[in-house]
Structure formats: structure tokens, C-alpha cells
Design a protein around this motif. Structure first.
Motif, short mmCIF file in Angstrom:
data_model
loop_
_atom_site.label_atom_id
_atom_site.label_comp_id
_atom_site.label_asym_id
_atom_site.label_seq_id
_atom_site.Cartn_x
_atom_site.Cartn_y
_atom_site.Cartn_z
N ARG A 150 -10.04 4.61 4.50
CA ARG A 150 -9.30 4.00 3.38
C ARG A 150 -8.78 2.60 3.66
O ARG A 150 -8.28 1.92 2.76
CB ARG A 150 -8.14 4.90 2.98
CG ARG A 150 -8.63 6.28 2.47
CD ARG A 150 -7.55 7.34 2.59
NE ARG A 150 -6.40 7.04 1.75
CZ ARG A 150 -5.18 7.57 1.91
NH1 ARG A 150 -4.97 8.43 2.89
NH2 ARG A 150 -4.19 7.25 1.11
N TRP A 169 -6.14 -0.06 6.01
CA TRP A 169 -4.68 -0.05 6.11
C TRP A 169 -4.10 -0.58 4.81
O TRP A 169 -4.43 -1.68 4.37
CB TRP A 169 -4.20 -0.92 7.27
CG TRP A 169 -4.40 -0.30 8.62
CD1 TRP A 169 -5.13 -0.81 9.65
CD2 TRP A 169 -3.83 0.93 9.10
NE1 TRP A 169 -5.07 0.03 10.73
CE2 TRP A 169 -4.28 1.11 10.43
CE3 TRP A 169 -3.00 1.91 8.53
CZ2 TRP A 169 -3.92 2.22 11.19
CZ3 TRP A 169 -2.65 3.01 9.32
CH2 TRP A 169 -3.10 3.16 10.62
N ASN A 170 -3.27 0.23 4.18
CA ASN A 170 -2.51 -0.22 3.02
C ASN A 170 -1.14 0.42 3.12
O ASN A 170 -0.86 1.12 4.10
CB ASN A 170 -3.23 0.15 1.71
CG ASN A 170 -3.53 1.66 1.66
OD1 ASN A 170 -2.70 2.48 2.04
ND2 ASN A 170 -4.73 2.00 1.21
N LYS A 171 -0.30 0.19 2.10
CA LYS A 171 1.07 0.71 2.23
C LYS A 171 1.07 2.22 2.44
O LYS A 171 1.83 2.75 3.25
CB LYS A 171 1.86 0.33 0.99
CG LYS A 171 2.23 -1.13 1.02
CD LYS A 171 3.23 -1.46 -0.05
CE LYS A 171 3.59 -2.92 0.06
NZ LYS A 171 3.64 -3.59 -1.24
N THR A 221 -1.34 4.28 3.68
CA THR A 221 -1.86 4.77 4.97
C THR A 221 -0.91 4.38 6.12
O THR A 221 -0.68 5.17 7.03
CB THR A 221 -3.29 4.25 5.27
OG1 THR A 221 -3.33 2.84 5.06
CG2 THR A 221 -4.32 4.94 4.40
N ILE A 247 2.32 -5.09 6.99
CA ILE A 247 2.41 -4.07 5.94
C ILE A 247 3.68 -3.24 6.12
O ILE A 247 4.39 -2.94 5.15
CB ILE A 247 1.15 -3.15 5.94
CG1 ILE A 247 -0.11 -3.99 5.69
CG2 ILE A 247 1.27 -2.04 4.91
CD1 ILE A 247 -1.43 -3.25 5.79
N ASN A 273 4.06 2.66 -3.26
CA ASN A 273 3.07 1.84 -3.96
C ASN A 273 3.70 0.92 -5.01
O ASN A 273 3.00 0.28 -5.78
CB ASN A 273 2.01 2.73 -4.61
CG ASN A 273 1.14 3.40 -3.55
OD1 ASN A 273 0.87 2.80 -2.50
ND2 ASN A 273 0.74 4.63 -3.79
#
Ligand code: ATP
Ligand code: MG
Length: 395
Positions: free
Chosen positions: A294, A296-298, A300, A331, A375
Motif C-alpha cells: 500500500r 507509506w501513508n498516514k 500505514t 508522515i 485520514n
């Protein structure tokens, strides 16, 4: 040639003095002599002495009988600890792993003969005299791992020595002497009789060494990967091994090894790692795998907390690149909350607002609120969350 300094060494000298003043012999032995010769800092001193455990216990105030059956006690001195082992031999190894009996000996020379490798069989006295009966110094100079005596016999006596040979190959970037290498190939089968816990401790060190690539290749050449639990497929992951230097902890290294298998958790249990450690390691594998698919985002990063950086290091090994810690930290710094406890609402608030009895829906709603806050679909404020809950209710 050997230059030892520092507080642990000074305190070690006092321990040696106390033993010799009482009429016993005492030497620094094993890894400390080897590492000092290599110019590495030494903090772990093992001592061999003619004194029997009871005699050592009567000389020092704080003594822990760590391995008293094998003639080893741990002496605490100035808050440092020293393992003191009475000169001993291990006679007849019927099961290839435990000496059947331990007998005490009268001379350091005899004690050195039972030790595994030439580089580990040297003794250093208080006055700086080196006892090197098997050419340890020469082997260290040439970067060679060689058993004391016939390697076939020495591996038959205690098969763990084969894994130790390979772990030293990794940690010291040394080569195996030709005969020692041949014997490893011949005797590898005997490893099946060795308690996995003993292998595990050596394997942890092996994974952390600079020469891990070569060490794993040696294990494969000797077919050891078919004997140790769950690593039959390791060959397929060899191209990731040069990136193990990216990893900083034991848990990260076991996570890498576990990730080369189909069922990481089962693999870790087979190696008899503690439940707590298995949980910690499995968490790293799961979150690194999740980031692999997926990105790296907020969400994960948040889910991987507090191990997001460790997971990125692990992911960097999977992807054979340098870790991008700054990106993960960026992040992290943008996350509105870093744990569910930072939400401005509790389960009780939700129950009160909805006016219905608590149930599994509370946890479910809280988890959704948490994700929506991360999110930035809703603000972490009571009023926004209450509004969100009304909609959730009507869904
Ligand atoms: P490290 O720096 O990793 O502690 P070490 O050589 O000190 O390396 P230890 O496991 O602490 O390793 O063992 C201390 C010493 O005991 C060794 O240097 C070696 O002389 C001896 N030794 C340890 N294990 C064995 C074994 N299985 N067979 C024979 N001798 C051994
Ligand atoms: Mg040691």
C-alpha cells in the motif's frame, strides 16, 4: 600486541588479583583475548581459574551460581559481571550436545584444549603473558577459523560448534580453514540433535555480522539449511542479504528471516523464540508487508506505530535499497493523533450519544473514528465526531 584498557578491564584485573592472592591461578580467556588481539573494544571478560566454584564463592561477596554444575559462577565486581569457569574438561558427548560429565582439571593448558577454535583457546595472565598452544594468534592474523584438534571429532563432540564456526565467519569476516570447512560438510547432519535454543542464540549473532552473506552461503553449501527449522528457501532471498546492514535490532533481523518463509509466526515459534518476541517480530513483518503493497501513508504509518521506522528499515531490505526514514518521520509528524488514547471521545461518549447499550459496535465505531481522524476526514473534536456518529447510525 594486546592492549586492554577501560573500567571493565581494570575491575577484571582486581578480580584476577583476588584469585591469585588467594593462591589460585586465573586467566582471561576466550572471546576477550581474541577481540583484544583484533583491536576490538572488549567489555565481556571470561575468566578461567584453578579455583573451584565453592572457593570462588567464599572469596567474593556477590556471586551468582549461573552454571555451577559446569563449574561456572558469575562474580559481580564494581557492578560489572565476570563469568569464572573452573579449569574443566567435558568428557564423552553421547548425544552430540551435552557433555556427560564435567571433571575439573589442574592446568590451564588442559582447559584450553577443550575450547572450540584456536582463536578462542588463548589465555592471558595478569602480567600480560599470552598462552597460545594452538596457533590462535597466527590464525587471527590470517583471518582463519580452525578447530582445536581434529574438526570431525570436535564437531561430533558438540555439533553446535559448526554453527559457532559460521557465526564467527559472519561476525569476524574470517574464512573457515579447509579441514574445518570439510568437516562441517560431513558432520552437518548432527545439528539435528542440538537444542534449537542454543542454535538460535548463535544465529542471532550470525545475522548481525558483516560477513552474513558468506556465512549463509557456507550454510547452504553444507546443506545446513535443510536441517535448521524453516530456512530451506533461504537461497531465494540471498540477494536481499547485502541490505541486512540497514537493520538495527535483533527483532528486525529475525523479522527479515521470518519474512523469507510462508508462515512467519510459525517459523519463529519453531525457533523457540519467546511469545513476546514472536509478537514483536510478527508485527514488524505484517506492517512492512502492508507498506510494501500500500505504500507509506498516514494509515500505514499510524498502524505501524511505534515501529514505523523499524518497518521501513525492513521494507528497505525487501526492496533492496536504502531506508527512507525521513519520509516516514515526515508522515509521522503530520499525524493528527499517534494513538487511540488521543481521541477526544471515549466509548462511553458514544454509548451516551446513541442512547443504546454498549456492544461490539463501540469498538467498531471507535476504530472507524480513529481512521477517519488519521485520514483527516473528521477533526479530532467532540462536535465533529458526534456529527459523524449520527451519519454512521443512519447507514
Ligand atoms: P562472544 O564474543 O560472542 O561472546 P566468545 O568466544 O566469548 O564470543 P562465548 O559463547 O562467550 O563465545 O564462549 C566463551 C568461550 O568458551 C569461547 O571463546 C570458547 O573458548 C569456549 N566455548 C564456548 N562454546 C564452546 C563450545 N561449544 N565448545 C568449546 N568451547 C566453547
Ligand atoms: Mg563471550
Amino acid at each position: 600486541m594486546i592492549n586492554l584498557t577501560g573500567k571493565t578491564y581494570e575491575s577484571c584485573v582486581e578480580v584476577l588479583q583476588k584469585l591469585t592472592n588467594a593462591g589460585h591461578e586465573a586467566y582471561i580467556v576466550g572471546g576477550a583475548v581474541r577481540d583484544a588481539m583484533l583491536g576490538f573494544p572488549v567489555s565481556d571478560f571470561d575468566i578461567a581459574s584453578s579455583a573451584k566454584p565453592e572457593e570462588i564463592m567464599s572469596l567474593f561477596d556477590k556471586v551468582i551460581p549461573t552454571g555451577i554444575d559446569h563449574g561456572t559462577v558469575t562474580v559481580m565486581h564494581h557492578s560489572f559481571s565476570y563469568e569464572i569457569t573452573t579449569y574443566r574438561t567435558d568428557s564423552s558427548y553421547a548425544d552430540f550436545r551435552h557433555p556427560d560429565a564435567v571433571s575439573y582439571l589442574s592446568s590451564i593448558e588442559e582447559d584450553l584444549a577443550r575450547r572450540d577454535f584456536t582463536m578462542n583457546s588463548m589465555a592471558l595472565s595478569l602480567d600480560g603473558t599470552l598462552i597460545d598452544l594452538y596457533g590462535g594468534q597466527e590464525d587471527i592474523k590470517n583471518g582463519l577459523i580452525r578447530t582445536v584438534g581434529n574438526p570431525l571429532e570436535r564437531f561430533q563432540e558438540d555439533a553446535l560448534r559448526m554453527i559457532r564456526a559460521v557465526r564467527f565467519q559472519s561476525t569476524l569476516s574470517f574464512a573457515l580453514d579447509k579441514h574445518t570447512h570439510c568437516a562441517l560438510k560431513k558432520q552437518a547432519d548432527l545439528l539435528q540433535y542440538v537444542a534449537v535454543e542454543r542454535i538460535q542464540a548463535e544465529f542471532s549473532k550470525l545475522l548481525a555480522g558483516k560477513g552474513v552473506q558468506q556465512a549463509l552461503v557456507t550454510l547452504i553449501q553444507a546443506n545446513v539449511h535443510h536441517i535448521l527449522p524453516g530456512i530451506q528457501q533461504i537461497e531465494k532471498s540471498l540477494d536481499e542479504v547485502p541490505f541486512l546492514v540497514n537493520l538495527t535490532t535483533e527483532a528486525e533481523r529475525w523479522a527479515w528471516l521470518a519474512s523469507t518463509t510462508e508462515e512467519p509466526k510459525r517459523f519463529l515459534k519453531k525457533w523457540r523464540l519467546s511469545n513476546r518476541f514472536v509478537k514483536e517480530v510478527d508485527y514488524l513483518v505484517e506492517n512492512a508487508r502492508s507498506a510494501q503493497t500500500r505504500g507509506w501513508n498516514k494509515a500505514t504509518v499510524y498502524t505501524a506505530l511505534p515501529e514505523a521506522e523499524a518497518c521501513e528499515r525492513l521494507l528497505s531490505v525487501f526492496e533492496k535499497r536504502l531506508p527512507k526514514i525521513k519520509k516516514v518521520e515526515q508522515i509521522m509528524s503530520e499525524l493528527p493523533i499517534t494513538s487511540a488514547t488521543m481521541l477526544t471521545v471515549t466509548g462511553e461518549d458514544l454509548v451516551q450519544w446513541r442512547g443504546i447499550s454498549p456492544g461490539p459496535w463501540v469498538g467498531e465505531a471507535l476504530r472507524e473514528i480513529e481512521l477517519a481522524v488519521i485520514n483527516e476526514e473528521i477533526k479530532n473534536e467532540k462536535s465533529s465526531i458526534r456529527r459523524w456518529l449520527k451519519q454512521w447510525q443512519t447507514q
